[in-house]
Design a protein around this motif. Sequence first.
Motif, PDB file in Angstrom:
ATOM      1  N   ASP A  10       0.790  -1.115   0.052  1.00  0.00           N
ATOM      2  CA  ASP A  10      -0.112   0.004   0.053  1.00  0.00           C
ATOM      3  C   ASP A  10       0.848   1.180   0.086  1.00  0.00           C
ATOM      4  O   ASP A  10       1.771   1.220   0.941  1.00  0.00           O
ATOM      5  N   PHE A  11       0.493   2.153  -0.663  1.00  0.00           N
ATOM      6  CA  PHE A  11       1.301   3.555  -0.645  1.00  0.00           C
ATOM      7  C   PHE A  11       0.224   4.658  -0.633  1.00  0.00           C
ATOM      8  O   PHE A  11      -0.730   4.705  -1.393  1.00  0.00           O
ATOM      9  N   ARG A  12       0.402   5.716   0.127  1.00  0.00           N
ATOM     10  CA  ARG A  12      -0.620   6.483   0.428  1.00  0.00           C
ATOM     11  C   ARG A  12       0.399   7.789   0.190  1.00  0.00           C
ATOM     12  O   ARG A  12       1.370   7.939   0.489  1.00  0.00           O
ATOM     13  N   GLY A  13      -0.577   8.949  -0.191  1.00  0.00           N
ATOM     14  CA  GLY A  13      -0.034  10.271  -0.262  1.00  0.00           C
ATOM     15  C   GLY A  13       0.054  10.959  -1.654  1.00  0.00           C
ATOM     16  O   GLY A  13      -0.389  10.031  -2.607  1.00  0.00           O
ATOM     17  N   PRO A  14       0.531  12.166  -1.895  1.00  0.00           N
ATOM     18  CA  PRO A  14       0.270  12.522  -3.361  1.00  0.00           C
ATOM     19  C   PRO A  14       1.227  11.999  -4.486  1.00  0.00           C
ATOM     20  O   PRO A  14       0.772  11.884  -5.556  1.00  0.00           O
ATOM     21  N   ALA A  15       2.230  11.187  -3.787  1.00  0.00           N
ATOM     22  CA  ALA A  15       3.026  10.391  -4.857  1.00  0.00           C
ATOM     23  C   ALA A  15       2.733   9.176  -5.032  1.00  0.00           C
ATOM     24  O   ALA A  15       3.609   8.149  -5.249  1.00  0.00           O
ATOM     25  N   SER A  16       1.687   8.569  -4.357  1.00  0.00           N
ATOM     26  CA  SER A  16       1.491   7.039  -4.162  1.00  0.00           C
ATOM     27  C   SER A  16       1.433   6.331  -5.686  1.00  0.00           C
ATOM     28  O   SER A  16       1.935   5.481  -5.818  1.00  0.00           O
ATOM     29  N   THR A  19       5.004   5.938  -6.938  1.00  0.00           N
ATOM     30  CA  THR A  19       5.754   5.160  -6.129  1.00  0.00           C
ATOM     31  C   THR A  19       5.049   3.583  -6.201  1.00  0.00           C
ATOM     32  O   THR A  19       5.934   2.670  -6.489  1.00  0.00           O
ATOM     33  N   GLU A  48      -6.406   9.747  -5.765  1.00  0.00           N
ATOM     34  CA  GLU A  48      -5.264  10.685  -5.812  1.00  0.00           C
ATOM     35  C   GLU A  48      -4.494  10.315  -4.493  1.00  0.00           C
ATOM     36  O   GLU A  48      -3.261  10.859  -4.725  1.00  0.00           O
ATOM     37  N   MET A  49      -4.866   9.612  -3.553  1.00  0.00           N
ATOM     38  CA  MET A  49      -3.841   9.868  -2.253  1.00  0.00           C
ATOM     39  C   MET A  49      -3.558   8.130  -2.007  1.00  0.00           C
ATOM     40  O   MET A  49      -2.913   8.025  -0.925  1.00  0.00           O
ATOM     41  N   TYR A  50      -4.025   7.222  -2.813  1.00  0.00           N
ATOM     42  CA  TYR A  50      -3.869   5.836  -2.428  1.00  0.00           C
ATOM     43  C   TYR A  50      -3.776   4.937  -3.435  1.00  0.00           C
ATOM     44  O   TYR A  50      -4.462   5.010  -4.692  1.00  0.00           O
TER      45      TYR A  50
END
Length: 79
Positions: A10-16, A19, A48-50
């Motif tokens: 799982d990747f979270r945040g604006p660059a998810s 990434t 957009e965040m996940y």
Amino acid sequence: MSRKIKLIWDFRGPASAKTAEHHEIHLKEYITIEKLPINITGFEILNEMYAIAFMVVTEENMIQVRDALKPHRGEVYID
């Protein structure tokens, strides 16, 4: 025939999204290096965040891959 397990990071945040996309490259490299019998990988942008990156392995390879790559979670994969 053994079950297939979908390992998920799982990747979270604006660059998810970027990434997760980049992480898939490393998953493919790992499959090649370890000569794993399945080559199903991917990434999904959920919002957009996940985003997630994933790799499908056989049940026999799951512990080896889990211990080496430390996925956040897993689930049974159904084609």
